[in-house]
Design a protein around this motif. Structure first.
Motif, PDB file in Angstrom:
ATOM      1  N   PHE A 138       0.835  -1.214   0.000  1.00  0.00           N
ATOM      2  CA  PHE A 138       0.000   0.000   0.000  1.00  0.00           C
ATOM      3  C   PHE A 138       0.865   1.258   0.000  1.00  0.00           C
ATOM      4  O   PHE A 138       0.613   2.204  -0.757  1.00  0.00           O
ATOM      5  CB  PHE A 138      -0.952   0.006   1.222  1.00  0.00           C
ATOM      6  CG  PHE A 138      -2.234  -0.713   0.954  1.00  0.00           C
ATOM      7  CD1 PHE A 138      -3.350  -0.023   0.490  1.00  0.00           C
ATOM      8  CD2 PHE A 138      -2.327  -2.096   1.125  1.00  0.00           C
ATOM      9  CE1 PHE A 138      -4.535  -0.695   0.224  1.00  0.00           C
ATOM     10  CE2 PHE A 138      -3.511  -2.775   0.845  1.00  0.00           C
ATOM     11  CZ  PHE A 138      -4.615  -2.075   0.397  1.00  0.00           C
ATOM     12  N   HIS A 139       1.885   1.251   0.850  1.00  0.00           N
ATOM     13  CA  HIS A 139       2.672   2.481   1.011  1.00  0.00           C
ATOM     14  C   HIS A 139       3.457   2.809  -0.263  1.00  0.00           C
ATOM     15  O   HIS A 139       3.422   3.940  -0.765  1.00  0.00           O
ATOM     16  CB  HIS A 139       3.605   2.330   2.211  1.00  0.00           C
ATOM     17  CG  HIS A 139       4.081   3.617   2.789  1.00  0.00           C
ATOM     18  ND1 HIS A 139       4.934   3.690   3.853  1.00  0.00           N
ATOM     19  CD2 HIS A 139       3.831   4.908   2.440  1.00  0.00           C
ATOM     20  CE1 HIS A 139       5.177   4.958   4.133  1.00  0.00           C
ATOM     21  NE2 HIS A 139       4.524   5.709   3.290  1.00  0.00           N
ATOM     22  N   TYR A 140       4.155   1.810  -0.807  1.00  0.00           N
ATOM     23  CA  TYR A 140       4.945   2.032  -2.025  1.00  0.00           C
ATOM     24  C   TYR A 140       4.057   2.025  -3.279  1.00  0.00           C
ATOM     25  O   TYR A 140       4.146   2.921  -4.117  1.00  0.00           O
ATOM     26  CB  TYR A 140       6.024   0.944  -2.153  1.00  0.00           C
ATOM     27  CG  TYR A 140       6.773   1.000  -3.465  1.00  0.00           C
ATOM     28  CD1 TYR A 140       7.785   1.941  -3.662  1.00  0.00           C
ATOM     29  CD2 TYR A 140       6.463   0.122  -4.511  1.00  0.00           C
ATOM     30  CE1 TYR A 140       8.464   2.015  -4.869  1.00  0.00           C
ATOM     31  CE2 TYR A 140       7.143   0.196  -5.726  1.00  0.00           C
ATOM     32  CZ  TYR A 140       8.137   1.141  -5.894  1.00  0.00           C
ATOM     33  OH  TYR A 140       8.788   1.214  -7.095  1.00  0.00           O
TER      34      TYR A 140
ATOM     35  N   ASN B 285      10.328  12.445  -0.832  1.00  0.00           N
ATOM     36  CA  ASN B 285      10.482  12.028   0.566  1.00  0.00           C
ATOM     37  C   ASN B 285      10.406  10.501   0.689  1.00  0.00           C
ATOM     38  O   ASN B 285      11.168   9.887   1.438  1.00  0.00           O
ATOM     39  CB  ASN B 285       9.377  12.635   1.446  1.00  0.00           C
ATOM     40  CG  ASN B 285       9.504  14.143   1.599  1.00  0.00           C
ATOM     41  OD1 ASN B 285      10.493  14.744   1.181  1.00  0.00           O
ATOM     42  ND2 ASN B 285       8.478  14.766   2.192  1.00  0.00           N
ATOM     43  N   HIS B 286       9.466   9.890  -0.035  1.00  0.00           N
ATOM     44  CA  HIS B 286       9.331   8.433   0.052  1.00  0.00           C
ATOM     45  C   HIS B 286      10.526   7.723  -0.576  1.00  0.00           C
ATOM     46  O   HIS B 286      11.024   6.739  -0.012  1.00  0.00           O
ATOM     47  CB  HIS B 286       8.022   7.978  -0.601  1.00  0.00           C
ATOM     48  CG  HIS B 286       6.818   8.235   0.254  1.00  0.00           C
ATOM     49  ND1 HIS B 286       6.104   9.402   0.174  1.00  0.00           N
ATOM     50  CD2 HIS B 286       6.225   7.488   1.222  1.00  0.00           C
ATOM     51  CE1 HIS B 286       5.107   9.354   1.065  1.00  0.00           C
ATOM     52  NE2 HIS B 286       5.161   8.206   1.707  1.00  0.00           N
ATOM     53  N   SER B 287      11.008   8.188  -1.734  1.00  0.00           N
ATOM     54  CA  SER B 287      12.180   7.547  -2.358  1.00  0.00           C
ATOM     55  C   SER B 287      13.361   7.605  -1.402  1.00  0.00           C
ATOM     56  O   SER B 287      14.126   6.639  -1.269  1.00  0.00           O
ATOM     57  CB  SER B 287      12.550   8.249  -3.673  1.00  0.00           C
ATOM     58  OG  SER B 287      11.475   8.181  -4.583  1.00  0.00           O
TER      59      SER B 287
ATOM     60  N   GLY C 175       3.261  13.852   9.048  1.00  0.00           N
ATOM     61  CA  GLY C 175       4.538  14.502   8.799  1.00  0.00           C
ATOM     62  C   GLY C 175       5.693  13.524   8.788  1.00  0.00           C
ATOM     63  O   GLY C 175       5.496  12.307   8.747  1.00  0.00           O
ATOM     64  N   TRP C 176       6.881  14.091   8.829  1.00  0.00           N
ATOM     65  CA  TRP C 176       8.131  13.347   8.745  1.00  0.00           C
ATOM     66  C   TRP C 176       9.074  13.880   9.813  1.00  0.00           C
ATOM     67  O   TRP C 176       9.152  15.099  10.015  1.00  0.00           O
ATOM     68  CB  TRP C 176       8.804  13.573   7.383  1.00  0.00           C
ATOM     69  CG  TRP C 176       7.991  13.162   6.192  1.00  0.00           C
ATOM     70  CD1 TRP C 176       6.939  13.835   5.643  1.00  0.00           C
ATOM     71  CD2 TRP C 176       8.170  11.988   5.389  1.00  0.00           C
ATOM     72  NE1 TRP C 176       6.459  13.144   4.554  1.00  0.00           N
ATOM     73  CE2 TRP C 176       7.193  12.019   4.367  1.00  0.00           C
ATOM     74  CE3 TRP C 176       9.074  10.911   5.429  1.00  0.00           C
ATOM     75  CZ2 TRP C 176       7.086  11.023   3.403  1.00  0.00           C
ATOM     76  CZ3 TRP C 176       8.962   9.919   4.466  1.00  0.00           C
ATOM     77  CH2 TRP C 176       7.975   9.976   3.468  1.00  0.00           C
ATOM     78  N   THR C 177       9.815  12.979  10.444  1.00  0.00           N
ATOM     79  CA  THR C 177      10.875  13.412  11.354  1.00  0.00           C
ATOM     80  C   THR C 177      12.205  13.180  10.647  1.00  0.00           C
ATOM     81  O   THR C 177      12.455  12.087  10.138  1.00  0.00           O
ATOM     82  CB  THR C 177      10.799  12.635  12.681  1.00  0.00           C
ATOM     83  OG1 THR C 177       9.515  12.895  13.248  1.00  0.00           O
ATOM     84  CG2 THR C 177      11.877  13.101  13.653  1.00  0.00           C
TER      85      THR C 177
ATOM     86  N   LEU D 164      12.013   9.527   8.931  1.00  0.00           N
ATOM     87  CA  LEU D 164      10.992   8.540   9.295  1.00  0.00           C
ATOM     88  C   LEU D 164       9.627   9.141   8.967  1.00  0.00           C
ATOM     89  O   LEU D 164       9.281  10.229   9.433  1.00  0.00           O
ATOM     90  CB  LEU D 164      11.089   8.192  10.785  1.00  0.00           C
ATOM     91  CG  LEU D 164       9.992   7.256  11.310  1.00  0.00           C
ATOM     92  CD1 LEU D 164       9.978   5.922  10.564  1.00  0.00           C
ATOM     93  CD2 LEU D 164      10.170   7.008  12.806  1.00  0.00           C
ATOM     94  N   ASP D 165       8.882   8.421   8.143  1.00  0.00           N
ATOM     95  CA  ASP D 165       7.524   8.823   7.759  1.00  0.00           C
ATOM     96  C   ASP D 165       6.590   8.483   8.915  1.00  0.00           C
ATOM     97  O   ASP D 165       6.474   7.312   9.291  1.00  0.00           O
ATOM     98  CB  ASP D 165       7.139   8.017   6.499  1.00  0.00           C
ATOM     99  CG  ASP D 165       5.793   8.419   5.911  1.00  0.00           C
ATOM    100  OD1 ASP D 165       5.045   9.187   6.552  1.00  0.00           O
ATOM    101  OD2 ASP D 165       5.490   7.937   4.793  1.00  0.00           O
ATOM    102  N   VAL D 166       5.949   9.499   9.499  1.00  0.00           N
ATOM    103  CA  VAL D 166       4.997   9.204  10.577  1.00  0.00           C
ATOM    104  C   VAL D 166       3.551   9.536  10.187  1.00  0.00           C
ATOM    105  O   VAL D 166       2.694   9.699  11.054  1.00  0.00           O
ATOM    106  CB  VAL D 166       5.376   9.853  11.933  1.00  0.00           C
ATOM    107  CG1 VAL D 166       6.673   9.243  12.465  1.00  0.00           C
ATOM    108  CG2 VAL D 166       5.487  11.359  11.850  1.00  0.00           C
TER     109      VAL D 166
ATOM    110  N   GLU E  99      -0.025   8.386   9.233  1.00  0.00           N
ATOM    111  CA  GLU E  99      -0.689   7.141   9.646  1.00  0.00           C
ATOM    112  C   GLU E  99      -0.607   6.067   8.568  1.00  0.00           C
ATOM    113  O   GLU E  99      -0.503   4.880   8.868  1.00  0.00           O
ATOM    114  CB  GLU E  99      -2.156   7.399   9.999  1.00  0.00           C
ATOM    115  CG  GLU E  99      -2.322   7.881  11.425  1.00  0.00           C
ATOM    116  CD  GLU E  99      -3.769   7.882  11.881  1.00  0.00           C
ATOM    117  OE1 GLU E  99      -4.685   7.703  11.044  1.00  0.00           O
ATOM    118  OE2 GLU E  99      -3.986   8.064  13.096  1.00  0.00           O
ATOM    119  N   HIS E 100      -0.645   6.480   7.283  1.00  0.00           N
ATOM    120  CA  HIS E 100      -0.613   5.472   6.211  1.00  0.00           C
ATOM    121  C   HIS E 100       0.689   4.661   6.221  1.00  0.00           C
ATOM    122  O   HIS E 100       0.759   3.604   5.623  1.00  0.00           O
ATOM    123  CB  HIS E 100      -0.878   6.106   4.828  1.00  0.00           C
ATOM    124  CG  HIS E 100       0.250   6.929   4.271  1.00  0.00           C
ATOM    125  ND1 HIS E 100       0.060   8.143   3.633  1.00  0.00           N
ATOM    126  CD2 HIS E 100       1.591   6.737   4.236  1.00  0.00           C
ATOM    127  CE1 HIS E 100       1.230   8.629   3.234  1.00  0.00           C
ATOM    128  NE2 HIS E 100       2.171   7.792   3.588  1.00  0.00           N
ATOM    129  N   ALA E 101       1.741   5.186   6.901  1.00  0.00           N
ATOM    130  CA  ALA E 101       3.039   4.502   6.938  1.00  0.00           C
ATOM    131  C   ALA E 101       3.025   3.275   7.839  1.00  0.00           C
ATOM    132  O   ALA E 101       3.859   2.385   7.692  1.00  0.00           O
ATOM    133  CB  ALA E 101       4.127   5.468   7.410  1.00  0.00           C
TER     134      ALA E 101
END
Ligand code: MN
Length: 197
Positions: free
Chosen positions: A26-28, A73-75, A122-124, A156-158, A160-162
């Motif tokens: 789902f995420h990728y 960000n995801h890549s 968001g992202w940390t 780190l993707d935070v 919820e979908h992550a």
């Protein structure tokens, strides 16, 4: 020209048990793929479509920024993880972490707390500023250190979908598992040769 989602650097089930094949598919396969599709729709036939993605992120605003940044960000996030990851950094990266956070354990604790407390999506990030000083940057939605003159080292993707398929509401458990798969070699590489794609 259109922006192309990079291949995942490992199999969809490669990070199990930290993340299941279903969570990653789902995420990728859905979330990140949608950001690329949306971005390509927004810039189709425009000069922005010719820019390197990183440059577009620095220049863009609004929906183009949101989708371009989320695509990148995801890549970047996938590269921060590895089936062979975990452990601790060494060499120059470890020295910088000790200089700017006291110790690796203190850094981990501060990063984990920032990730747990980030309100909403968001992202940390761990990023290096123009002077090479490291900082933890908890940023909302698609925001990235690239927009603040800093170079991303780790994220780190935070959203919820992550983690929601595997961890439901338990974001702190997801954060705990993250440390077992961090690709410190990739993180250290960003000090001298920042990730582009
Ligand atoms: Mn995500």
């Amino acid at each position: 020209m259109s922006f192309k989602q990079p291949e995942l650097p490992y199999a969809l089930d490669g990070l199990a048990p930290f993340l299941s094949e279903e969570q990653m598919s789902f995420h990728y396969g859905k979330h990140q793929a949608a950001y690329f599709n949306n971005l390509n729709g927004l810039v189709d036939g425009k000069p922005e479509a010719e820019l390197p993605l990183k440059e577009l992120i620095v220049k863009a605003e609004g929906p183009v920024f949101n989708n371009a940044a989320q695509a990148w960000n995801h890549s970047f996030f996938w590269k921060c993880l590895s089936p062979l990851g975990g452990g601790a950094p060494s060499g120059e990266l470890l020295s910088l972490i000790e200089r700017d956070f006291g110790s690796f354990d203190q850094f981990k604790e501060q990063f984990s707390t920032a990730a747990a407390k980030l309100f909403g999506s968001g992202w940390t990030w761990l990023a290096a500023d123009g002077q090479g000083k490291l900082a933890i940057m908890p940023l909302s939605n698609a925001d990235t250190p690239l927009k603040h003159g800093a170079e991303p080292l780790l994220t780190l993707d935070v959203w919820e979908h992550a983690y929601y398929i595997d961890y439901r509401n338990l974001r702190p458990k997801f954060i705990e598992g993250f440390w077992d798969v961090v690709n410190w070699e990739f993180v250290a590489g960003n000090l001298t040769s920042p990730f582009q794609e």
